[in-house]
Design an enzyme around this catalytic site. Sequence first.
Site, PDB file in Angstrom:
ATOM      1  CG  ASN A   9      -1.529   1.069   1.452  1.00 38.91           C
ATOM      2  OD1 ASN A   9      -2.150   1.970   0.392  1.00 38.91           O
ATOM      3  ND2 ASN A   9      -2.352   1.245   2.517  1.00 38.91           N
ATOM      4  CD1 TRP A  10       3.627   1.332  -3.145  1.00 36.01           C
ATOM      5  CD2 TRP A  10       3.202   2.214  -4.798  1.00 36.01           C
ATOM      6  NE1 TRP A  10       4.438   0.679  -4.063  1.00 36.01           N
ATOM      7  CE2 TRP A  10       4.113   1.353  -5.165  1.00 36.01           C
ATOM      8  CE3 TRP A  10       2.561   3.025  -6.026  1.00 36.01           C
ATOM      9  CZ2 TRP A  10       4.541   0.945  -6.357  1.00 36.01           C
ATOM     10  CZ3 TRP A  10       3.119   2.707  -7.281  1.00 36.01           C
ATOM     11  CH2 TRP A  10       4.106   1.568  -7.487  1.00 36.01           C
ATOM     12  CE  LYS A  11      -0.028   3.081   4.856  1.00 35.53           C
ATOM     13  NZ  LYS A  11      -0.001   3.325   6.201  1.00 35.53           N
ATOM     14  CG  HIS A  95      -5.658   1.931   5.397  1.00 34.48           C
ATOM     15  ND1 HIS A  95      -5.276   2.872   6.201  1.00 34.48           N
ATOM     16  CD2 HIS A  95      -4.761   1.124   5.264  1.00 34.48           C
ATOM     17  CE1 HIS A  95      -4.116   2.618   6.615  1.00 34.48           C
ATOM     18  NE2 HIS A  95      -3.880   1.350   6.124  1.00 34.48           N
ATOM     19  CD  GLU A  97      -2.800   5.643   6.594  1.00 31.37           C
ATOM     20  OE1 GLU A  97      -2.928   5.604   5.567  1.00 31.37           O
ATOM     21  OE2 GLU A  97      -1.842   4.966   7.349  1.00 31.37           O
ATOM     22  N   GLY A 173       3.055   2.289  10.936  1.00 33.72           N
ATOM     23  CA  GLY A 173       4.033   2.994  10.636  1.00 33.72           C
ATOM     24  C   GLY A 173       4.922   3.460  12.046  1.00 33.72           C
ATOM     25  CB  SER A 213       5.524  -2.067  11.899  1.00 33.47           C
ATOM     26  OG  SER A 213       5.304  -0.830  12.300  1.00 33.47           O
ATOM     27  N   GLY A 234       2.999  -0.980   4.156  1.00 32.71           N
ATOM     28  CA  GLY A 234       3.043   0.484   3.879  1.00 32.71           C
ATOM     29  C   GLY A 234       4.441   0.648   3.510  1.00 32.71           C
TER      30      GLY A 234
HETATM   31  O1  13P Z   1      -1.126   0.939   6.695  1.00 35.08           O
HETATM   32  C1  13P Z   1      -0.455   0.002   6.387  1.00 35.08           C
HETATM   33  C2  13P Z   1      -0.744  -0.803   5.179  1.00 35.08           C
HETATM   34  O2  13P Z   1      -2.057  -0.420   4.637  1.00 35.08           O
HETATM   35  C3  13P Z   1       0.888  -0.383   7.300  1.00 35.08           C
HETATM   36  O3  13P Z   1       1.641   0.614   6.982  1.00 35.08           O
HETATM   37  P1  13P Z   1       3.226   0.309   7.615  1.00 35.08           P
HETATM   38  O4  13P Z   1       3.775  -0.880   6.989  1.00 35.08           O
HETATM   39  O5  13P Z   1       4.100   1.475   6.998  1.00 35.08           O
HETATM   40  O6  13P Z   1       3.202   0.169   9.084  1.00 35.08           O
END
Ligand code: 13P
Length: 252
Positions: A9-11, A95, A97, A173, A213, A234
């Site tokens: 997931n590149w966000k 998600h 977020e 994250g 993570s 992420g």
């Molecule tokens: O939200 C995430 C994937 O959708 C996880 O993010 P991280 O791998 O950066 O913790």
Amino acid sequence: MRTPIIAGNWKMNKTKEEAVSFLQEVKGKVPSGEKVEAVVCSPDLFLDALVQEAEGTEVKISAQNMHFEEKGAFTGETSPKALKDLGVEYVIIGHSERRDMFGETDASVNQKVHAAIDHGLTPIVCVGETLEERESNKTSDVVTRQVKEGLKDLTKEQAALVVVAYEPVWAIGTGKTPTAEEANETCGVIREALATAFSRETAEAVRIQYGGSVKPANIKEMMSQSDIDGALVGGASLEAESFLQLVEGGNE
Ligand SMILES: O=C(CO)COP(=O)(O)O
């Protein structure tokens, strides 16, 4: 037998050039065959270019969100029909977020899940508890409710197509993760919720990812767990080399 699914997931990262060169770098190196599915979840802006770049390869392309209506006066939104038309195969729904910053609820997640299935897209439905919920022993209740409400009114056959991503909010994250056993336990709770809401057969068919993570260093341990069928990643999915290591970790 559930096919493992590793999704990056590149966000809100990358430019078009960076996105396309990532795909050019990874596409020949993702193992072929049925052992693991490799998915890139990109901002909408690059989906068209990525779908074209991925054609004929093992890499599948996912959106990170969509609207539940097929079309209409929804400024700035993307419709499931348009995603399908581009050749996108997956879409992340709910998600944390988006739940936290963009007002998504179990009810809107449910509308989007129905819309995705109706349009032939595979939803990756995110669930997971906050730190506060975890500390007050509400993790099981929270993920059970999110699964039940998010997948409400699907048929058993439709539910079996869904991918669920268990992402504890406090692990996203932060570099913090539950132990692999703890993550597996909650994925087991999610599977039980699916069995109660649909059937044992449906629950056994659904792929459950862990997210939060995940890195090349911990992917194998997570993947070795009985109820963890993949990862939603992420930060560690942004570099081609690291993404390939994650896919390799999911393939063992
Ligand atoms: O939200 C995430 C994937 O959708 C996880 O993010 P991280 O791998 O950066 O913790």
